[in-house]
Design a protein around this motif. Structure first.
Motif, PDB file in Angstrom:
ATOM      1  N   TRP A   1       9.563  -5.552 -23.229  1.00 22.15           N
ATOM      2  CA  TRP A   1       8.411  -4.856 -22.645  1.00 22.15           C
ATOM      3  C   TRP A   1       8.800  -3.933 -21.486  1.00 22.15           C
ATOM      4  O   TRP A   1       8.359  -2.775 -21.447  1.00 22.15           O
ATOM      5  CB  TRP A   1       7.349  -5.855 -22.212  1.00 22.15           C
ATOM      6  CG  TRP A   1       6.095  -5.191 -21.726  1.00 22.15           C
ATOM      7  CD1 TRP A   1       5.626  -5.134 -20.438  1.00 22.15           C
ATOM      8  CD2 TRP A   1       5.156  -4.453 -22.512  1.00 22.15           C
ATOM      9  NE1 TRP A   1       4.463  -4.431 -20.381  1.00 22.15           N
ATOM     10  CE2 TRP A   1       4.145  -3.993 -21.639  1.00 22.15           C
ATOM     11  CE3 TRP A   1       5.070  -4.137 -23.863  1.00 22.15           C
ATOM     12  CZ2 TRP A   1       3.062  -3.229 -22.078  1.00 22.15           C
ATOM     13  CZ3 TRP A   1       3.997  -3.376 -24.305  1.00 22.15           C
ATOM     14  CH2 TRP A   1       3.008  -2.932 -23.405  1.00 22.15           C
ATOM     15  N   PRO A   2       9.609  -4.394 -20.521  1.00 23.10           N
ATOM     16  CA  PRO A   2      10.014  -3.469 -19.451  1.00 23.10           C
ATOM     17  C   PRO A   2      10.763  -2.244 -19.976  1.00 23.10           C
ATOM     18  O   PRO A   2      10.669  -1.159 -19.377  1.00 23.10           O
ATOM     19  CB  PRO A   2      10.916  -4.329 -18.558  1.00 23.10           C
ATOM     20  CG  PRO A   2      10.480  -5.726 -18.821  1.00 23.10           C
ATOM     21  CD  PRO A   2      10.115  -5.742 -20.280  1.00 23.10           C
ATOM     22  N   VAL A   3      11.473  -2.385 -21.081  1.00 23.75           N
ATOM     23  CA  VAL A   3      12.161  -1.248 -21.688  1.00 23.75           C
ATOM     24  C   VAL A   3      11.137  -0.212 -22.151  1.00 23.75           C
ATOM     25  O   VAL A   3      11.309   0.997 -21.964  1.00 23.75           O
ATOM     26  CB  VAL A   3      13.051  -1.710 -22.858  1.00 23.75           C
ATOM     27  CG1 VAL A   3      13.692  -0.512 -23.565  1.00 23.75           C
ATOM     28  CG2 VAL A   3      14.121  -2.683 -22.380  1.00 23.75           C
TER      29      VAL A   3
ATOM     30  N   ASP B   1       1.582  -8.362 -22.009  1.00 22.61           N
ATOM     31  CA  ASP B   1       2.333  -7.211 -22.497  1.00 22.61           C
ATOM     32  C   ASP B   1       1.404  -6.275 -23.254  1.00 22.61           C
ATOM     33  O   ASP B   1       1.358  -6.267 -24.487  1.00 22.61           O
ATOM     34  CB  ASP B   1       3.488  -7.670 -23.407  1.00 22.61           C
ATOM     35  CG  ASP B   1       4.521  -8.469 -22.639  1.00 22.61           C
ATOM     36  OD1 ASP B   1       4.499  -8.417 -21.400  1.00 22.61           O
ATOM     37  OD2 ASP B   1       5.349  -9.144 -23.275  1.00 22.61           O
TER      38      ASP B   1
ATOM     39  N   GLU C   1       7.752   2.311 -13.965  1.00 21.67           N
ATOM     40  CA  GLU C   1       8.660   1.289 -13.439  1.00 21.67           C
ATOM     41  C   GLU C   1       8.008  -0.082 -13.377  1.00 21.67           C
ATOM     42  O   GLU C   1       8.656  -1.070 -13.062  1.00 21.67           O
ATOM     43  CB  GLU C   1       9.168   1.691 -12.048  1.00 21.67           C
ATOM     44  CG  GLU C   1      10.112   2.890 -12.072  1.00 21.67           C
ATOM     45  CD  GLU C   1      11.342   2.636 -12.945  1.00 21.67           C
ATOM     46  OE1 GLU C   1      11.889   1.523 -12.886  1.00 21.67           O
ATOM     47  OE2 GLU C   1      11.730   3.558 -13.691  1.00 21.67           O
ATOM     48  N   ARG C   2       6.722  -0.148 -13.664  1.00 19.42           N
ATOM     49  CA  ARG C   2       5.988  -1.416 -13.601  1.00 19.42           C
ATOM     50  C   ARG C   2       4.730  -1.279 -14.430  1.00 19.42           C
ATOM     51  O   ARG C   2       4.356  -0.182 -14.847  1.00 19.42           O
ATOM     52  CB  ARG C   2       5.622  -1.749 -12.152  1.00 19.42           C
ATOM     53  CG  ARG C   2       4.808  -0.628 -11.518  1.00 19.42           C
ATOM     54  CD  ARG C   2       4.286  -0.972 -10.140  1.00 19.42           C
ATOM     55  NE  ARG C   2       3.614   0.165  -9.536  1.00 19.42           N
ATOM     56  CZ  ARG C   2       2.391   0.571  -9.822  1.00 19.42           C
ATOM     57  NH1 ARG C   2       1.669  -0.093 -10.734  1.00 19.42           N
ATOM     58  NH2 ARG C   2       1.840   1.606  -9.217  1.00 19.42           N
ATOM     59  N   ASP C   3       4.062  -2.408 -14.636  1.00 18.41           N
ATOM     60  CA  ASP C   3       2.760  -2.378 -15.293  1.00 18.41           C
ATOM     61  C   ASP C   3       1.743  -1.765 -14.326  1.00 18.41           C
ATOM     62  O   ASP C   3       1.573  -2.270 -13.211  1.00 18.41           O
ATOM     63  CB  ASP C   3       2.303  -3.789 -15.663  1.00 18.41           C
ATOM     64  CG  ASP C   3       3.017  -4.312 -16.893  1.00 18.41           C
ATOM     65  OD1 ASP C   3       2.820  -3.745 -17.967  1.00 18.41           O
ATOM     66  OD2 ASP C   3       3.787  -5.282 -16.751  1.00 18.41           O
TER      67      ASP C   3
ATOM     68  N   GLU D   1      11.927  -9.603 -23.209  1.00 24.93           N
ATOM     69  CA  GLU D   1      12.577  -8.637 -22.329  1.00 24.93           C
ATOM     70  C   GLU D   1      12.440  -7.199 -22.811  1.00 24.93           C
ATOM     71  O   GLU D   1      12.876  -6.246 -22.135  1.00 24.93           O
ATOM     72  CB  GLU D   1      14.062  -8.978 -22.169  1.00 24.93           C
ATOM     73  CG  GLU D   1      14.851  -9.006 -23.458  1.00 24.93           C
ATOM     74  CD  GLU D   1      14.923 -10.387 -24.095  1.00 24.93           C
ATOM     75  OE1 GLU D   1      15.902 -10.654 -24.824  1.00 24.93           O
ATOM     76  OE2 GLU D   1      14.001 -11.208 -23.861  1.00 24.93           O
TER      77      GLU D   1
ATOM     78  N   LEU E   1       8.092   0.225 -20.932  1.00 21.10           N
ATOM     79  CA  LEU E   1       7.497   0.861 -19.759  1.00 21.10           C
ATOM     80  C   LEU E   1       8.410   1.951 -19.217  1.00 21.10           C
ATOM     81  O   LEU E   1       7.947   3.064 -18.916  1.00 21.10           O
ATOM     82  CB  LEU E   1       7.220  -0.188 -18.676  1.00 21.10           C
ATOM     83  CG  LEU E   1       6.133  -1.221 -18.982  1.00 21.10           C
ATOM     84  CD1 LEU E   1       6.022  -2.211 -17.828  1.00 21.10           C
ATOM     85  CD2 LEU E   1       4.795  -0.563 -19.256  1.00 21.10           C
ATOM     86  N   ARG E   2       9.711   1.670 -19.115  1.00 19.17           N
ATOM     87  CA  ARG E   2      10.638   2.684 -18.609  1.00 19.17           C
ATOM     88  C   ARG E   2      10.693   3.882 -19.556  1.00 19.17           C
ATOM     89  O   ARG E   2      10.805   5.033 -19.118  1.00 19.17           O
ATOM     90  CB  ARG E   2      12.024   2.080 -18.410  1.00 19.17           C
ATOM     91  CG  ARG E   2      12.095   1.095 -17.246  1.00 19.17           C
ATOM     92  CD  ARG E   2      13.527   0.779 -16.890  1.00 19.17           C
ATOM     93  NE  ARG E   2      14.212   0.041 -17.944  1.00 19.17           N
ATOM     94  CZ  ARG E   2      14.219  -1.273 -18.057  1.00 19.17           C
ATOM     95  NH1 ARG E   2      13.567  -2.033 -17.173  1.00 19.17           N
ATOM     96  NH2 ARG E   2      14.871  -1.866 -19.045  1.00 19.17           N
TER      97      ARG E   2
END
Length: 239
Positions: free
Chosen positions: A143-145, A185, A153-155, A141, A147-148
């Motif tokens: 990885w999305p952190v 990732d 907001e996404r890959d 969890e 990116l932000r």
């Protein structure tokens, strides 16, 4: 019980055989696309035939594990060069089943980075920047952190133009030059001044890391520290 393994790769490069040799057999050359590390010791190599053939085998570990790396360089018509690469060896009982798959994908990315270097930055000296996040970034969890934290907001998709905005660091504007299969990732961006790589390593139980190749003068220690500070700031310690 231990097991043998073998990974074979091939890439065509917009370079001469001598340029490819310099990239795989010298310290500055490897820093431009792989990692900052000492150059191979010619006297310790099984094969040292510049600029055509290099073969290296690491000493065996306590569990019998060892790694062998072979590079075959062949000039092609039109001025390009084909690099054939084999990573083989023996893995002891403690090496997980995911090692071959992840290592194979890693080599695909690094050889692509080598091709990007020759295509866009050939001949320019590189500074390799690296930093790791905290233990909290070793979870899926995380990885999305990341990116932000980069302002995404996404890959993003291959070829997509992006503007990364890590807090406290200069923005990075460029194009996504490599993607893995859905769910991978990893983020690779080619900018005007370098190749920026963000690695999610949760599958190995390891923290997120960055490994950037910058082709302009930069204070390596200060830049490494800044990237580490940014990564740790994304994942505050849990009290």
């Amino acid at each position: 019980m231990g097991r043998k393994f073998e990974l074979r790769k091939e890439v065509e490069l917009a370079a001469t055989p001598q340029q490819v040799w310099d990239a795989i057999a010298t310290g500055p050359g490897m820093e431009a696309w792989f990692m900052a590390q000492p150059a191979p010791d010619a006297g310790a190599c099984e094969v040292w035939q510049p600029p055509a053939h290099l073969s290296i085998t690491t000493p065996a570990g306590p569990d019998g594990s060892f790694h062998a790396f072979e590079y075959l360089i062949e000039a092609k018509d039109g001025g390009s060069t084909v690099l054939r690469f084999v990573h083989s060896g023996f893995l002891g009982d403690d090496w997980g089943a995911e090692y071959e798959g992840m290592t194979s994908r890693g080599w695909d990315m690094y050889l692509h980075t080598l091709a990007e270097y020759f295509r866009h930055f050939a001949g320019r000296p590189a500074v390799y920047l690296t930093a790791e996040g905290p233990e909290a970034s070793a979870k899926p969890e995380a990885w999305p952190v990341l990116l932000r934290g980069l302002g995404l907001e996404r890959d993003p998709a291959l070829g997509e133009r992006v503007r990364l905005t890590p807090a406290g660091l200069p923005p990075i504007e460029g194009v996504v030059d490599w993607v893995e299969e859905p769910g991978g990732d990893f983020l690779a961006v080619r900018a005007e001044d370098g190749l920026y790589r963000f690695h999610g390593r949760a599958a190995l139980g390891m923290a997120i890391a960055v490994g950037h190749h910058v082709y302009t003068p930069v204070d390596r220690a200060a830049a490494d520290e800044a990237w580490a500070r940014w990564l740790h700031g994304l994942y505050p310690a849990q009290g």
